[in-house]
Motif scaffolding. Structure first.
Motif, PDB file in Angstrom:
ATOM      1  N   ARG A 231       0.830  -1.214   0.000  1.00  0.00           N
ATOM      2  CA  ARG A 231       0.000   0.000   0.000  1.00  0.00           C
ATOM      3  C   ARG A 231       0.857   1.253   0.000  1.00  0.00           C
ATOM      4  O   ARG A 231       0.542   2.235  -0.670  1.00  0.00           O
ATOM      5  CB  ARG A 231      -0.938  -0.002   1.208  1.00  0.00           C
ATOM      6  CG  ARG A 231      -2.141  -0.898   1.046  1.00  0.00           C
ATOM      7  CD  ARG A 231      -3.181  -0.622   2.122  1.00  0.00           C
ATOM      8  NE  ARG A 231      -2.672  -0.853   3.461  1.00  0.00           N
ATOM      9  CZ  ARG A 231      -2.667  -2.030   4.069  1.00  0.00           C
ATOM     10  NH1 ARG A 231      -3.137  -3.087   3.458  1.00  0.00           N
ATOM     11  NH2 ARG A 231      -2.186  -2.155   5.287  1.00  0.00           N
ATOM     12  N   GLY A 232       1.953   1.228   0.747  1.00  0.00           N
ATOM     13  CA  GLY A 232       2.851   2.376   0.785  1.00  0.00           C
ATOM     14  C   GLY A 232       3.476   2.635  -0.571  1.00  0.00           C
ATOM     15  O   GLY A 232       3.592   3.786  -1.017  1.00  0.00           O
ATOM     16  N   GLY A 233       3.863   1.579  -1.248  1.00  0.00           N
ATOM     17  CA  GLY A 233       4.442   1.717  -2.580  1.00  0.00           C
ATOM     18  C   GLY A 233       3.442   2.258  -3.579  1.00  0.00           C
ATOM     19  O   GLY A 233       3.780   3.090  -4.428  1.00  0.00           O
ATOM     20  N   GLU A 234       2.198   1.802  -3.481  1.00  0.00           N
ATOM     21  CA  GLU A 234       1.156   2.294  -4.379  1.00  0.00           C
ATOM     22  C   GLU A 234       0.879   3.774  -4.133  1.00  0.00           C
ATOM     23  O   GLU A 234       0.670   4.538  -5.077  1.00  0.00           O
ATOM     24  CB  GLU A 234      -0.124   1.479  -4.195  1.00  0.00           C
ATOM     25  CG  GLU A 234      -0.013   0.062  -4.731  1.00  0.00           C
ATOM     26  CD  GLU A 234      -1.196  -0.811  -4.368  1.00  0.00           C
ATOM     27  OE1 GLU A 234      -2.042  -0.385  -3.552  1.00  0.00           O
ATOM     28  OE2 GLU A 234      -1.265  -1.930  -4.884  1.00  0.00           O
ATOM     29  N   ALA A 235       0.890   4.182  -2.870  1.00  0.00           N
ATOM     30  CA  ALA A 235       0.647   5.591  -2.542  1.00  0.00           C
ATOM     31  C   ALA A 235       1.773   6.463  -3.086  1.00  0.00           C
ATOM     32  O   ALA A 235       1.525   7.547  -3.638  1.00  0.00           O
ATOM     33  CB  ALA A 235       0.523   5.765  -1.029  1.00  0.00           C
ATOM     34  N   THR A 236       2.994   6.006  -2.948  1.00  0.00           N
ATOM     35  CA  THR A 236       4.137   6.767  -3.461  1.00  0.00           C
ATOM     36  C   THR A 236       4.076   6.856  -4.982  1.00  0.00           C
ATOM     37  O   THR A 236       4.316   7.921  -5.560  1.00  0.00           O
ATOM     38  CB  THR A 236       5.472   6.115  -3.015  1.00  0.00           C
ATOM     39  OG1 THR A 236       5.479   6.053  -1.585  1.00  0.00           O
ATOM     40  CG2 THR A 236       6.663   6.898  -3.513  1.00  0.00           C
ATOM     41  N   LYS A 237       3.737   5.762  -5.616  1.00  0.00           N
ATOM     42  CA  LYS A 237       3.629   5.738  -7.073  1.00  0.00           C
ATOM     43  C   LYS A 237       2.566   6.740  -7.544  1.00  0.00           C
ATOM     44  O   LYS A 237       2.795   7.514  -8.466  1.00  0.00           O
ATOM     45  CB  LYS A 237       3.271   4.332  -7.538  1.00  0.00           C
ATOM     46  CG  LYS A 237       3.151   4.166  -9.030  1.00  0.00           C
ATOM     47  CD  LYS A 237       2.796   2.729  -9.384  1.00  0.00           C
ATOM     48  CE  LYS A 237       2.598   2.563 -10.864  1.00  0.00           C
ATOM     49  NZ  LYS A 237       2.208   1.184 -11.208  1.00  0.00           N
ATOM     50  N   ALA A 238       1.424   6.723  -6.899  1.00  0.00           N
ATOM     51  CA  ALA A 238       0.336   7.646  -7.255  1.00  0.00           C
ATOM     52  C   ALA A 238       0.751   9.094  -7.033  1.00  0.00           C
ATOM     53  O   ALA A 238       0.431   9.979  -7.833  1.00  0.00           O
ATOM     54  CB  ALA A 238      -0.904   7.324  -6.448  1.00  0.00           C
ATOM     55  N   LYS A 239       1.497   9.329  -5.974  1.00  0.00           N
ATOM     56  CA  LYS A 239       1.960  10.689  -5.666  1.00  0.00           C
ATOM     57  C   LYS A 239       2.831  11.234  -6.791  1.00  0.00           C
ATOM     58  O   LYS A 239       2.653  12.366  -7.237  1.00  0.00           O
ATOM     59  CB  LYS A 239       2.738  10.679  -4.353  1.00  0.00           C
ATOM     60  CG  LYS A 239       3.388  11.972  -3.984  1.00  0.00           C
ATOM     61  CD  LYS A 239       4.188  11.807  -2.712  1.00  0.00           C
ATOM     62  CE  LYS A 239       5.060  13.016  -2.446  1.00  0.00           C
ATOM     63  NZ  LYS A 239       5.895  12.831  -1.265  1.00  0.00           N
ATOM     64  N   TYR A 240       3.763  10.427  -7.253  1.00  0.00           N
ATOM     65  CA  TYR A 240       4.689  10.903  -8.296  1.00  0.00           C
ATOM     66  C   TYR A 240       4.073  10.903  -9.684  1.00  0.00           C
ATOM     67  O   TYR A 240       4.501  11.634 -10.556  1.00  0.00           O
ATOM     68  CB  TYR A 240       5.998  10.101  -8.252  1.00  0.00           C
ATOM     69  CG  TYR A 240       6.829  10.505  -7.053  1.00  0.00           C
ATOM     70  CD1 TYR A 240       7.475  11.732  -7.024  1.00  0.00           C
ATOM     71  CD2 TYR A 240       6.949   9.691  -5.951  1.00  0.00           C
ATOM     72  CE1 TYR A 240       8.222  12.138  -5.936  1.00  0.00           C
ATOM     73  CE2 TYR A 240       7.688  10.071  -4.845  1.00  0.00           C
ATOM     74  CZ  TYR A 240       8.329  11.290  -4.848  1.00  0.00           C
ATOM     75  OH  TYR A 240       9.065  11.687  -3.762  1.00  0.00           O
ATOM     76  N   GLN A 241       3.063  10.089  -9.907  1.00  0.00           N
ATOM     77  CA  GLN A 241       2.379  10.087 -11.207  1.00  0.00           C
ATOM     78  C   GLN A 241       1.496  11.319 -11.369  1.00  0.00           C
ATOM     79  O   GLN A 241       1.262  11.765 -12.489  1.00  0.00           O
ATOM     80  CB  GLN A 241       1.535   8.826 -11.385  1.00  0.00           C
ATOM     81  CG  GLN A 241       2.369   7.608 -11.703  1.00  0.00           C
ATOM     82  CD  GLN A 241       1.513   6.369 -11.886  1.00  0.00           C
ATOM     83  OE1 GLN A 241       0.370   6.296 -11.414  1.00  0.00           O
ATOM     84  NE2 GLN A 241       2.053   5.380 -12.566  1.00  0.00           N
ATOM     85  N   SER A 242       1.047  11.860 -10.260  1.00  0.00           N
ATOM     86  CA  SER A 242       0.153  13.020 -10.335  1.00  0.00           C
ATOM     87  C   SER A 242       0.914  14.330 -10.520  1.00  0.00           C
ATOM     88  O   SER A 242       0.305  15.357 -10.731  1.00  0.00           O
ATOM     89  CB  SER A 242      -0.708  13.103  -9.086  1.00  0.00           C
ATOM     90  OG  SER A 242       0.078  13.416  -7.947  1.00  0.00           O
ATOM     91  N   ARG A 243       2.217  14.304 -10.458  1.00  0.00           N
ATOM     92  CA  ARG A 243       3.006  15.536 -10.605  1.00  0.00           C
ATOM     93  C   ARG A 243       3.191  15.905 -12.041  1.00  0.00           C
ATOM     94  O   ARG A 243       3.236  15.270 -12.956  1.00  0.00           O
ATOM     95  CB  ARG A 243       4.378  15.369  -9.962  1.00  0.00           C
ATOM     96  CG  ARG A 243       4.249  15.365  -8.455  1.00  0.00           C
ATOM     97  CD  ARG A 243       5.602  15.323  -7.839  1.00  0.00           C
ATOM     98  NE  ARG A 243       5.432  15.442  -6.405  1.00  0.00           N
ATOM     99  CZ  ARG A 243       6.430  15.556  -5.574  1.00  0.00           C
ATOM    100  NH1 ARG A 243       7.655  15.567  -5.991  1.00  0.00           N
ATOM    101  NH2 ARG A 243       6.222  15.663  -4.302  1.00  0.00           N
TER     102      ARG A 243
END
Length: 82
Positions: free
Chosen positions: A70-82
């Motif tokens: 879940r932490g990895g998915e959250a980080t991935k989503a964070k950087y994809q939205s930039r």
């Protein structure tokens, strides 16, 4: 133990089991701290209903095993939205 605390503990335990949710989401739903939720479902629940505690413990262990995903998915989503 005070009656309202026992009611909250049982309500939290049933919510976590029914929704298979994390301590964090349960805390948000009930408007209390993660520490309180954790104490309720690990320490207080054992005194009130040990059988229910075993069911909650299974969910908590699953969540602990999956948290890195879940932490990895959250980080991935964070950087994809930039």
């Amino acid at each position: 133990m005070k009656e309202y605390i026992e009611e909250r503990v049982l309500e939290l335990a049933n919510y976590i089991i029914d929704k298979k949710t994390t301590v964090r989401y349960a805390a948000k739903k009930f408007g209390i701290s993660k520490s309180t939720v954790h104490k309720d479902v690990t320490e207080r629940l054992e005194k009130i209903n040990p059988t229910l505690m075993n069911d909650v413990r299974i969910i908590l262990e699953e969540n602990k095993a999956e948290r890195h995903i879940r932490g990895g998915e959250a980080t991935k989503a964070k950087y994809q939205s930039r």
